[in-house]
Write a protein that holds these residues in place. Structure first.
Motif, mmCIF file in Angstrom:
data_model
loop_
_atom_site.group_PDB
_atom_site.id
_atom_site.type_symbol
_atom_site.label_atom_id
_atom_site.label_comp_id
_atom_site.label_asym_id
_atom_site.label_seq_id
_atom_site.Cartn_x
_atom_site.Cartn_y
_atom_site.Cartn_z
ATOM 1 N N GLN A 1 17.149 5.779 5.513
ATOM 2 C CA GLN A 1 15.796 6.232 5.211
ATOM 3 C C GLN A 1 15.292 5.573 3.922
ATOM 4 O OE1 GLN A 1 15.377 10.468 4.921
ATOM 5 N NE2 GLN A 1 13.164 10.392 5.078
ATOM 6 N N ALA A 2 16.177 5.420 2.948
ATOM 7 C CA ALA A 2 15.792 4.765 1.703
ATOM 8 C C ALA A 2 15.399 3.316 1.962
ATOM 9 C CB ALA A 2 16.943 4.831 0.695
ATOM 10 N N LYS A 3 16.188 2.617 2.762
ATOM 11 C CA LYS A 3 15.882 1.217 3.086
ATOM 12 C C LYS A 3 14.560 1.114 3.859
ATOM 13 C CE LYS A 3 19.384 -1.026 1.403
ATOM 14 N NZ LYS A 3 19.208 -1.992 0.334
ATOM 15 N N THR A 4 14.334 2.052 4.762
ATOM 16 C CA THR A 4 13.093 2.057 5.537
ATOM 17 C C THR A 4 11.892 2.264 4.630
ATOM 18 O OG1 THR A 4 14.267 2.925 7.457
ATOM 19 C CG2 THR A 4 11.877 3.174 7.447
ATOM 20 N N GLU A 5 12.008 3.210 3.704
ATOM 21 C CA GLU A 5 10.904 3.463 2.763
ATOM 22 C C GLU A 5 10.631 2.238 1.914
ATOM 23 O OE1 GLU A 5 12.186 6.941 0.662
ATOM 24 O OE2 GLU A 5 11.138 8.277 2.029
ATOM 25 N N GLN A 6 11.686 1.580 1.467
ATOM 26 C CA GLN A 6 11.505 0.383 0.651
ATOM 27 C C GLN A 6 10.798 -0.713 1.443
ATOM 28 O OE1 GLN A 6 15.606 -0.198 -0.362
ATOM 29 N NE2 GLN A 6 15.393 0.769 -2.366
ATOM 30 N N ALA A 7 11.210 -0.903 2.684
ATOM 31 C CA ALA A 7 10.602 -1.948 3.515
ATOM 32 C C ALA A 7 9.140 -1.629 3.831
ATOM 33 C CB ALA A 7 11.402 -2.115 4.806
ATOM 34 N N LYS A 8 8.867 -0.377 4.202
ATOM 35 C CA LYS A 8 7.491 0.014 4.492
ATOM 36 C C LYS A 8 6.618 -0.134 3.249
ATOM 37 C CE LYS A 8 6.852 3.959 6.475
ATOM 38 N NZ LYS A 8 7.008 5.353 6.953
ATOM 39 N N GLY A 9 7.162 0.230 2.101
ATOM 40 C CA GLY A 9 6.416 0.099 0.854
ATOM 41 C C GLY A 9 6.096 -1.344 0.538
ATOM 42 N N LYS A 10 7.061 -2.212 0.764
ATOM 43 C CA LYS A 10 6.849 -3.637 0.505
ATOM 44 C C LYS A 10 5.763 -4.194 1.428
ATOM 45 C CE LYS A 10 7.901 -7.380 -1.679
ATOM 46 N NZ LYS A 10 7.532 -7.505 -3.088
ATOM 47 N N MET A 11 5.792 -3.781 2.707
ATOM 48 C CA MET A 11 4.770 -4.253 3.645
ATOM 49 C C MET A 11 3.387 -3.766 3.229
ATOM 50 S SD MET A 11 6.549 -4.204 7.434
ATOM 51 C CE MET A 11 6.422 -2.447 7.604
ATOM 52 N N LYS A 12 3.286 -2.505 2.807
ATOM 53 C CA LYS A 12 1.997 -1.971 2.374
ATOM 54 C C LYS A 12 1.498 -2.710 1.135
ATOM 55 C CE LYS A 12 1.983 2.846 3.874
ATOM 56 N NZ LYS A 12 1.997 4.242 3.404
ATOM 57 N N GLU A 13 2.419 -2.971 0.208
ATOM 58 C CA GLU A 13 2.030 -3.663 -1.026
ATOM 59 C C GLU A 13 1.499 -5.059 -0.711
ATOM 60 O OE1 GLU A 13 3.819 -5.050 -5.351
ATOM 61 O OE2 GLU A 13 5.154 -4.104 -3.904
ATOM 62 N N VAL A 14 2.210 -5.790 0.129
ATOM 63 C CA VAL A 14 1.787 -7.149 0.488
ATOM 64 C C VAL A 14 0.459 -7.122 1.235
ATOM 65 C CG1 VAL A 14 2.369 -9.148 1.920
ATOM 66 C CG2 VAL A 14 4.107 -8.112 0.459
ATOM 67 N N ALA A 15 0.332 -6.173 2.165
ATOM 68 C CA ALA A 15 -0.923 -6.059 2.916
ATOM 69 C C ALA A 15 -2.082 -5.727 1.975
ATOM 70 C CB ALA A 15 -0.799 -4.990 3.993
ATOM 71 N N ARG B 1 -2.339 -6.417 -1.213
ATOM 72 C CA ARG B 1 -2.668 -7.607 -2.021
ATOM 73 C C ARG B 1 -3.446 -8.628 -1.190
ATOM 74 N NH1 ARG B 1 2.839 -8.904 -5.411
ATOM 75 N NH2 ARG B 1 2.672 -7.130 -6.828
ATOM 76 N N THR B 2 -3.043 -8.786 0.053
ATOM 77 C CA THR B 2 -3.674 -9.777 0.928
ATOM 78 C C THR B 2 -5.154 -9.479 1.140
ATOM 79 O OG1 THR B 2 -1.577 -10.167 2.062
ATOM 80 C CG2 THR B 2 -3.575 -10.892 3.188
ATOM 81 N N VAL B 3 -5.466 -8.206 1.393
ATOM 82 C CA VAL B 3 -6.857 -7.846 1.660
ATOM 83 C C VAL B 3 -7.598 -7.379 0.410
ATOM 84 C CG1 VAL B 3 -6.427 -7.284 4.071
ATOM 85 C CG2 VAL B 3 -6.273 -5.486 2.361
ATOM 86 N N GLY B 4 -6.912 -7.331 -0.722
ATOM 87 C CA GLY B 4 -7.557 -6.935 -1.964
ATOM 88 C C GLY B 4 -7.761 -5.431 -2.098
ATOM 89 N N ASN B 5 -6.926 -4.648 -1.422
ATOM 90 C CA ASN B 5 -7.039 -3.194 -1.452
ATOM 91 C C ASN B 5 -6.041 -2.642 -2.472
ATOM 92 O OD1 ASN B 5 -6.893 -0.431 -0.931
ATOM 93 N ND2 ASN B 5 -7.318 -0.698 1.246
ATOM 94 N N GLU B 6 -6.541 -2.255 -3.639
ATOM 95 C CA GLU B 6 -5.668 -1.780 -4.709
ATOM 96 C C GLU B 6 -4.976 -0.465 -4.364
ATOM 97 O OE1 GLU B 6 -7.421 -1.758 -8.602
ATOM 98 O OE2 GLU B 6 -8.476 -3.640 -8.213
ATOM 99 N N ARG B 7 -5.677 0.386 -3.616
ATOM 100 C CA ARG B 7 -5.086 1.677 -3.246
ATOM 101 C C ARG B 7 -3.868 1.470 -2.340
ATOM 102 N NH1 ARG B 7 -5.575 5.763 0.849
ATOM 103 N NH2 ARG B 7 -6.633 4.184 2.070
#
Length: 57
Positions: free
Chosen positions: A8-22, A24-30
């Motif tokens: 679950q920890a690894k999943t949260e880390q991966a999902k968080g990384k994907m959200k962060e990259v997404a 940044r890509t679209v310029g959505n700070e939230r």
């Protein structure tokens, strides 16, 4: 149970990384902030499991 927590920890880390990259890509700070928070949550869960493993051994 510990394996579930670790995965679950690894999943949260991966999902968080994907959200962060997404975010940044679209310029959505939230979305970027949500991703960072989710990664931190996964990091904390992983640290807790490592401590539990150390104390158990």
């Amino acid at each position: 149970m510990a394996a579930d927590e670790k995965s679950q920890a690894k999943t949260e880390q991966a999902k968080g990384k994907m959200k962060e990259v997404a975010g940044r890509t679209v310029g959505n700070e939230r979305l970027t902030a949500e991703g960072r928070a989710e990664q931190a949550k996964g990091d904390a869960r992983q640290a807790k499991e490592k401590i539990k493993d150390t104390l158990t051994d």
